[in-house]
Design a protein around this motif. Sequence first.
Motif, PDB file in Angstrom:
ATOM      1  N   SER A   1       0.815  -1.208   0.000  1.00 24.04           N
ATOM      2  CA  SER A   1       0.000   0.000   0.000  1.00 24.04           C
ATOM      3  C   SER A   1       0.852   1.263   0.000  1.00 24.04           C
ATOM      4  CB  SER A   1      -0.890  -0.001   1.257  1.00 24.04           C
ATOM      5  OG  SER A   1      -1.585   1.218   1.377  1.00 24.04           O
ATOM      6  N   ARG A   2       0.320   2.296  -0.654  1.00 25.51           N
ATOM      7  CA  ARG A   2       0.937   3.625  -0.610  1.00 25.51           C
ATOM      8  C   ARG A   2      -0.019   4.608   0.052  1.00 25.51           C
ATOM      9  NH1 ARG A   2       2.638   5.062  -6.554  1.00 25.51           N
ATOM     10  NH2 ARG A   2       0.729   3.948  -6.994  1.00 25.51           N
ATOM     11  N   SER A   3      -0.780   4.135   0.992  1.00 23.13           N
ATOM     12  CA  SER A   3      -1.764   4.957   1.685  1.00 23.13           C
ATOM     13  C   SER A   3      -1.075   6.060   2.489  1.00 23.13           C
ATOM     14  CB  SER A   3      -2.578   4.066   2.620  1.00 23.13           C
ATOM     15  OG  SER A   3      -3.205   4.814   3.616  1.00 23.13           O
ATOM     16  N   ARG A   4      -1.621   7.273   2.386  1.00 25.22           N
ATOM     17  CA  ARG A   4      -1.093   8.387   3.194  1.00 25.22           C
ATOM     18  C   ARG A   4      -1.287   8.107   4.676  1.00 25.22           C
ATOM     19  NH1 ARG A   4      -0.275  13.720   1.516  1.00 25.22           N
ATOM     20  NH2 ARG A   4      -1.339  14.378   3.415  1.00 25.22           N
ATOM     21  N   ALA A   5      -2.430   7.533   5.035  1.00 26.99           N
ATOM     22  CA  ALA A   5      -2.696   7.226   6.438  1.00 26.99           C
ATOM     23  C   ALA A   5      -1.661   6.236   6.967  1.00 26.99           C
ATOM     24  CB  ALA A   5      -4.107   6.672   6.604  1.00 26.99           C
ATOM     25  N   LEU A   6      -1.338   5.225   6.172  1.00 27.83           N
ATOM     26  CA  LEU A   6      -0.328   4.251   6.577  1.00 27.83           C
ATOM     27  C   LEU A   6       1.024   4.935   6.751  1.00 27.83           C
ATOM     28  CD1 LEU A   6       0.600   1.372   7.169  1.00 27.83           C
ATOM     29  CD2 LEU A   6       0.940   1.075   4.688  1.00 27.83           C
ATOM     30  N   TRP A   7       1.372   5.828   5.835  1.00 29.88           N
ATOM     31  CA  TRP A   7       2.637   6.571   5.944  1.00 29.88           C
ATOM     32  C   TRP A   7       2.732   7.249   7.310  1.00 29.88           C
ATOM     33  CZ3 TRP A   7       7.159   7.556   3.392  1.00 29.88           C
ATOM     34  CH2 TRP A   7       7.888   8.669   3.816  1.00 29.88           C
TER      35      TRP A   7
END
Length: 180
Positions: A87-93
């Motif tokens: 994933s490249r999710s902003r939330a995950l970042w």
Amino acid sequence: MSTGTQLVATPATRKLRNAVGVCSVVFTVGTAVHNFAVIDNELVEMMMRISGSADPAASAPGFTLWLRIVGCLYILGNAAGLLALRSRSRALWWVVFAVNCTQGLGFWVIPPSMWDAATDLYGFWGIVPSAVTDGGALLLTVTMVLTMVKYRTTWAQRPALPTGAPPVPGSSSVTRGSRR
């Protein structure tokens, strides 16, 4: 409602995601080892005695419980970083960033008496899990900050070119929506 800018991967995106994923495995295991093999009532009592606590035997069980709860939260936070492999999710970042940023502060937040007690009880191996996770998290945080400064976005991505715009010389040939 704004849809935001479409972001595309750069050659650094995959490397960064892989680094976060590998670090997450190491930090999850290291934190679990420290939380369940190093942290115990005996260590906490010794740590409290070294720091001059009045009644370590009475205080240690409750303190140990809270240390383990915090450790479990870090285990979950580090394990969440494994999602970076897909994933490249902003939330995950931002979750990965927050977990590693705070874990990287361990050298300053953990009292010196814990390091002394762990060394006295377990030798060099008593401090290895925490040193690896805290030091590694600090390095990963610095890496994430540097990529955010360089790319001005999460996951070392670039804004997509508008449809029909001429390509920028020397830019990546990654196409819109590619997950590489």
